[in-house]
Design a protein around this motif. Structure first.
Motif, PDB file in Angstrom:
ATOM      1  N   GLU A 113      -1.436  -4.608  -8.244  1.00 35.11           N
ATOM      2  CA  GLU A 113      -1.975  -4.243  -6.935  1.00 35.11           C
ATOM      3  C   GLU A 113      -2.417  -2.786  -6.976  1.00 35.11           C
ATOM      4  N   CYS A 114      -3.690  -2.536  -6.790  1.00 35.35           N
ATOM      5  CA  CYS A 114      -4.182  -1.164  -6.798  1.00 35.35           C
ATOM      6  C   CYS A 114      -5.387  -1.045  -5.877  1.00 35.35           C
ATOM      7  N   GLN A 115      -5.740   0.196  -5.615  1.00 31.52           N
ATOM      8  CA  GLN A 115      -6.903   0.488  -4.778  1.00 31.52           C
ATOM      9  C   GLN A 115      -7.833   1.397  -5.555  1.00 31.52           C
ATOM     10  N   ARG A 116      -9.088   1.056  -5.594  1.00 30.07           N
ATOM     11  CA  ARG A 116     -10.087   1.850  -6.308  1.00 30.07           C
ATOM     12  C   ARG A 116     -10.433   3.102  -5.506  1.00 30.07           C
ATOM     13  N   HIS A 117     -10.629   4.209  -6.227  1.00 23.28           N
ATOM     14  CA  HIS A 117     -11.028   5.460  -5.593  1.00 23.28           C
ATOM     15  C   HIS A 117     -12.440   5.304  -5.029  1.00 23.28           C
ATOM     16  N   GLU A 118     -12.679   5.857  -3.830  1.00 28.12           N
ATOM     17  CA  GLU A 118     -13.985   5.691  -3.196  1.00 28.12           C
ATOM     18  C   GLU A 118     -15.096   6.421  -3.939  1.00 28.12           C
ATOM     19  N   GLN A 166      -1.045 -18.127 -13.994  1.00 25.12           N
ATOM     20  CA  GLN A 166      -1.667 -17.934 -12.686  1.00 25.12           C
ATOM     21  C   GLN A 166      -0.632 -18.016 -11.570  1.00 25.12           C
ATOM     22  N   LEU A 167       0.313 -18.936 -11.659  1.00 26.30           N
ATOM     23  CA  LEU A 167       1.376 -19.036 -10.666  1.00 26.30           C
ATOM     24  C   LEU A 167       2.257 -17.787 -10.669  1.00 26.30           C
ATOM     25  N   TRP A 168       2.549 -17.262 -11.843  1.00 21.13           N
ATOM     26  CA  TRP A 168       3.362 -16.046 -11.950  1.00 21.13           C
ATOM     27  C   TRP A 168       2.666 -14.871 -11.269  1.00 21.13           C
ATOM     28  N   VAL A 169       1.355 -14.717 -11.499  1.00 13.42           N
ATOM     29  CA  VAL A 169       0.606 -13.613 -10.894  1.00 13.42           C
ATOM     30  C   VAL A 169       0.567 -13.770  -9.378  1.00 13.42           C
ATOM     31  N   GLN A 170       0.337 -14.973  -8.899  1.00 19.73           N
ATOM     32  CA  GLN A 170       0.304 -15.201  -7.452  1.00 19.73           C
ATOM     33  C   GLN A 170       1.649 -14.900  -6.808  1.00 19.73           C
ATOM     34  N   LYS A 171       2.730 -15.250  -7.496  1.00 15.95           N
ATOM     35  CA  LYS A 171       4.062 -14.972  -6.970  1.00 15.95           C
ATOM     36  C   LYS A 171       4.317 -13.461  -6.918  1.00 15.95           C
ATOM     37  N   LYS A 172       3.883 -12.733  -7.934  1.00 19.50           N
ATOM     38  CA  LYS A 172       4.066 -11.277  -7.978  1.00 19.50           C
ATOM     39  C   LYS A 172       3.218 -10.574  -6.921  1.00 19.50           C
ATOM     40  N   LYS A 173       2.001 -11.046  -6.707  1.00 22.36           N
ATOM     41  CA  LYS A 173       1.103 -10.411  -5.746  1.00 22.36           C
ATOM     42  C   LYS A 173       1.459 -10.755  -4.304  1.00 22.36           C
TER      43      LYS A 173
END
Length: 167
Positions: free
Chosen positions: A84-89, A56-63
């Motif tokens: 990190e991504c964005q969903r298509h509308e 969890q710490l690794w993911v938070q550091k990456k994000k």
């Protein structure tokens, strides 16, 4: 004299059979099972009770505190592809991203899947012209080579064959 020869041949055959049996027994006696080799008194290295916290710490550091709609994984081998991504509308199973991991771009190849989807979207938006000048290269998982999406000329990744999971 022939009786003596027959007895000698019979004794030799009995002796050779006994030798073979003895050899088989010595081979069977030297076999060691896996249970005899494994030392069960030592704690296995496979379990770490603090591993989830470290992950969890690794993911938070990456994000770096940025918001993402999902964490994307390969559908074949479950390798993480994007944090990190964005969903298509409109198409809720498609995502776009700029920063990816464990992805390999197949340069020199043009993907039909991405270009067809993009052309349909553009025609539907009323901008029918200018849709043919973009090219898309296939993007594959670097672990198992499964095609997971495309990348456009602006270096934006468009994922359509991924497993999303909540952040």
């Amino acid at each position: 004299m022939s009786q003596q020869k027959e007895d000698a041949v019979l004794n030799e055959s009995i002796d050779s059979e006994e030798k073979e049996k003895n050899q088989d027994q010595t081979v069977e006696e030297t076999v060691v099972s896996d249970d005899d080799i494994i030392d069960y008194s030592v704690k296995p290295e496979f379990y770490d009770p603090k591993l989830d916290d470290k992950d969890q710490l690794w993911v938070q550091k990456k994000k770096k505190g940025q918001y993402s709609d999902a964490v994307l994984s390969c559908p074949a081998c479950f390798t993480t592809l994007c944090l990190e991504c964005q969903r298509h509308e409109k198409y809720v199973t498609q995502y776009r991203a700029v920063f990816v991991v464990n992805c390999k771009v197949k340069k020199g190849q043009v993907s039909d899947k991405g270009s067809l989807k993009r052309k349909r979207v553009r025609k539907g938006a009323g901008g029918g012209s200018g849709g043919g000048d973009e090219s898309f290269s296939p993007v594959c998982c670097s672990v198992c080579e499964t095609e997971v999406g495309v990348i456009d000329d602006d270096e934006i990744y468009h994922f359509f064959n991924v497993l999303p999971s909540e952040c």
